[in-house]
Design a protein around this motif. Structure first.
Motif, PDB file in Angstrom:
ATOM      1  N   TRP A 453       0.876  -1.114   0.084  1.00 12.60           N
ATOM      2  CA  TRP A 453       0.088   0.136  -0.017  1.00 12.60           C
ATOM      3  C   TRP A 453       0.873   1.116   0.126  1.00 12.60           C
ATOM      4  CZ3 TRP A 453      -5.404  -0.323  -0.203  1.00 12.60           C
ATOM      5  CH2 TRP A 453      -5.874  -1.521  -0.060  1.00 12.60           C
ATOM      6  N   LEU A 454       0.801   2.164  -1.216  1.00  9.24           N
ATOM      7  CA  LEU A 454       1.432   3.301  -1.120  1.00  9.24           C
ATOM      8  C   LEU A 454       0.847   4.542  -0.687  1.00  9.24           C
ATOM      9  CD1 LEU A 454       2.806   2.529  -4.886  1.00  9.24           C
ATOM     10  CD2 LEU A 454       3.771   2.361  -2.564  1.00  9.24           C
ATOM     11  N   PRO A 455       1.396   5.372   0.081  1.00  9.04           N
ATOM     12  CA  PRO A 455       0.872   6.918   0.675  1.00  9.04           C
ATOM     13  C   PRO A 455       0.594   7.385  -0.573  1.00  9.04           C
ATOM     14  CG  PRO A 455       3.109   6.617   1.117  1.00  9.04           C
ATOM     15  CD  PRO A 455       2.911   5.495   0.363  1.00  9.04           C
ATOM     16  N   ALA A 456      -0.321   8.575  -0.623  1.00  9.77           N
ATOM     17  CA  ALA A 456      -0.913   9.446  -1.539  1.00  9.77           C
ATOM     18  C   ALA A 456       0.344  10.219  -1.832  1.00  9.77           C
ATOM     19  CB  ALA A 456      -1.814  10.650  -0.889  1.00  9.77           C
ATOM     20  N   GLY A 457       0.423  10.303  -3.500  1.00 10.25           N
ATOM     21  CA  GLY A 457       1.591  10.917  -4.080  1.00 10.25           C
ATOM     22  C   GLY A 457       2.489   9.958  -4.462  1.00 10.25           C
ATOM     23  N   SER A 458       2.510   8.931  -4.195  1.00  8.97           N
ATOM     24  CA  SER A 458       3.370   7.561  -4.567  1.00  8.97           C
ATOM     25  C   SER A 458       2.849   7.052  -5.551  1.00  8.97           C
ATOM     26  CB  SER A 458       3.972   6.936  -3.426  1.00  8.97           C
ATOM     27  OG  SER A 458       4.594   7.688  -2.312  1.00  8.97           O
ATOM     28  N   GLU A 459       3.744   6.818  -6.593  1.00 10.16           N
ATOM     29  CA  GLU A 459       3.327   5.727  -7.772  1.00 10.16           C
ATOM     30  C   GLU A 459       3.946   4.453  -7.840  1.00 10.16           C
ATOM     31  OE1 GLU A 459       3.577   8.062 -11.236  1.00 10.16           O
ATOM     32  OE2 GLU A 459       1.900   9.568 -10.501  1.00 10.16           O
ATOM     33  N   SER A 460       4.882   4.265  -7.304  1.00 13.57           N
ATOM     34  CA  SER A 460       5.893   2.934  -7.270  1.00 13.57           C
ATOM     35  C   SER A 460       6.660   2.849  -6.031  1.00 13.57           C
ATOM     36  CB  SER A 460       6.642   2.801  -8.411  1.00 13.57           C
ATOM     37  OG  SER A 460       7.645   3.907  -8.348  1.00 13.57           O
TER      38      SER A 460
END
Length: 532
Positions: A453-460
């Motif tokens: 699960w990635l935080p908001a603003g992260s894409e990879s």
């Protein structure tokens, strides 16, 4: 230039301080000034719920009972006449009011609040300015007022976010020149202090002779963040400031209520188990329970569970019951099954190993498992709290690692747009189910799967994998980038041949790093490669 205070700086109150302390204690034992008690004496240690309850009281008798109970709840030795917590609190309050006056009472200042909450720092340093009174003459260091005060606490045991050493930099709120911080633990700490100084516009040394110097608190943060392999990760920067501050200034009342809730929860579990045992009244049966959770999309999770029951003599069939209970105490789902040794149902030499799964939405659940021998009526109970949240996390999160050799390739038309099939998950047209055991043969392929699960603003995120045997890394993969496959969710899957690994008990270690939030997550799992 630094000044190191003597060991008695925080114990200078002497006889006069003792007299004042007794006076303060006497005041609290007589007619209480309730407004002063609430807004000054316990303002930093009372919880929000306690404050609201106190304000709702209408008469003096009920308020006195509340105050008596307030201190009783905090008494570390309730069976004695003394209340050491109360005595120490008023000692700190008295000290703060005497030593940290800055134009306002000492308890209102930043140093006063920190001292009341945490007591004497483990170390204290003073840094004096190089102020000049003319172009050719500098103020002697002995005549300068300190423009930076540094307190260090080696440990904050109640912290939720960071439990290591915390350094606090107190600076005056007026001045012209930029003040440098002096932190010696690591370059990371120095860089963070520099960032904090730019963010909060620390003052320097123009008003050292003012009687009313207000000190402002700046959090320097931990010396460094170290990952499991010993490498220093990037500084996570100013976004963490509020979390450190929240940890530092948490009310002891809130901490007390958290502990009481946890104790109540554990007591309820113990009572429930006792009631089950009393009702059954048969010999205990040892039961093992493990579970994993995987996101399937559309607010749906797949929860595989494994139940283990040790071998018994004489061998007998075992009934298994599993149930999910929601946050309101209602039954959400259940199943009943039987394990028969004559039919070979999940039995190994050391006992039964049974696997099944649930499908459930996000939320909080209680997973309860009961196993009972059909002949002996021996009964065992296990339960786990299940918390499933698909909201966007504040930092990188890696869900459970699935280690399996039970995979199959789906037809392309079936796999297209499919997040799950039956009891398994699908990754890149591959259908995965949990293995029936954690033991594999050398000619197997091991498939690893995890959700990130990635935080908001992260894409990879970048993931690397290590296989560890007897504390040594025997196989290491190159870092591999995974991209978002769903809402803030990335998936990792890979297959590894086992033929070049010797028999033994292994740990597989996955580490994911998010370059945007500069956070990381780790998952580990154990398995064994059998002899040929």
């Amino acid at each position: 230039m630094t000044d190191q205070p003597g060991p008695n700086r925080f114990t200078r109150l002497g006889l006069a301080g003792a007299i004042l302390l007794l006076a303060a204690a006497a005041e609290t034992s007589g007619a209480t000034n309730y407004k002063k008690w609430l807004q000054q004496e316990v303002v930093w240690i009372i919880s929000k719920a306690e404050e609201e309850a106190f304000l709702a009281l209408k008469d003096r008798a009920s308020r006195d009972r509340f105050i008596e109970e307030f201190w009783r709840r905090r008494d570390p030795t309730p069976g004695t006449e003394r209340n050491e917590y109360k005595e120490e609190h008023y000692r700190r309050l008295l000290f703060a009011n005497k030593m940290f006056r800055e134009g306002v009472p000492g308890w209102k200042t930043d140093r006063g609040r920190v001292y009341i909450l945490h007591g004497q720092p483990d170390s204290e340093s003073f840094f004096r300015s190089r102020s000049a009174i003319s172009a050719t003459r500098e103020i002697p260091s002995t005549a300068r007022s300190p423009n930076t005060i540094l307190w260090s606490y080696h440990n904050n045991p109640n912290a939720r976010y960071y439990k290591g050493e915390i350094r606090l930099v107190f600076q005056p709120n007026s001045g012209m020149n930029r003040q440098a911080f002096v932190l010696s633990e690591s370059k990371t700490a120095q860089d963070r202090a520099e960032q904090m100084s730019r963010q909060f516009f620390p003052a320097s040394d123009s008003n050292w002779f003012e009687a009313d110097i207000r000190y402002r608190l700046v959090m320097a943060g931990p010396p460094a963040i170290i990952n499991a392999m010993g490498a220093e990760l990037p500084n996570s920067g100013l976004g963490e400031f509020s979390r450190y501050l929240d940890d530092l200034l948490r009310s002891p009342g809130e901490l007390l209520e958290e502990r009481e809730r946890e104790l109540a929860r554990r007591q309820a579990i113990r009572q429930e188990l006792a009631e089950v045992s009393a009702e059954v009244a048969f010999e205990p049966l040892e039961v093992g329970l493990s579970s994993q959770a995987f996101w399937r999309g559309n607010n749906e999770w797949w929860l595989p569970i494994q139940i283990t029951v040790p071998a018994r003599e004489p061998a007998e069939a075992v009934d298994v019951y599993a149930a999910l209970i929601d946050a309101e105490g209602k039954l959400f789902d259940e199943f009943v099954d039987s394990l028969d040794p004559e039919a070979g149902g999940g039995q190994r030499a050391e006992g039964f190993e049974y696997r099944n799964s649930f499908t459930l939405p996000s939320g909080e659940f209680l997973l309860r498992v009961v196993a009972r021998g059909q002949e002996s009526r021996a009964t065992g109970v296990q339960q786990q709290q299940i918390r499933l949240a698909d909201a966007t996390p504040e930092k990188l999160r890696m869900d459970t690692l699935l280690v399996t050799n039970r995979v199959s390739l789906l037809p392309e038309e079936q796999a297209a747009g499919t997040a799950s099939v039956g009891a398994g998950v699908v990754f890149d047209r591959t259908h995965l189910l949990p293995s029936r055991s954690d033991r594999f043969q050398p000619d197997n392929y091991l498939f690893l799967y995890s959700q990130v699960w990635l935080p908001a603003g992260s894409e990879s995120a970048t993931i690397n994998v290590n296989f560890i045997l007897d504390g040594e890394i025997v196989r290491r993969t190159d870092p591999r980038k995974v991209k978002i496959a769903g809402t803030c969710l990335a998936e990792y899957g890979s297959a590894f041949p086992l033929e070049d690994l010797q028999p033994g008990s292994y740990t597989v270690h996955l580490q994911a790093i998010d370059p945007v939030s500069r956070s990381y997550a780790i998952q580990r799992a154990s398995f064994r490669i059998e002899d040929r």
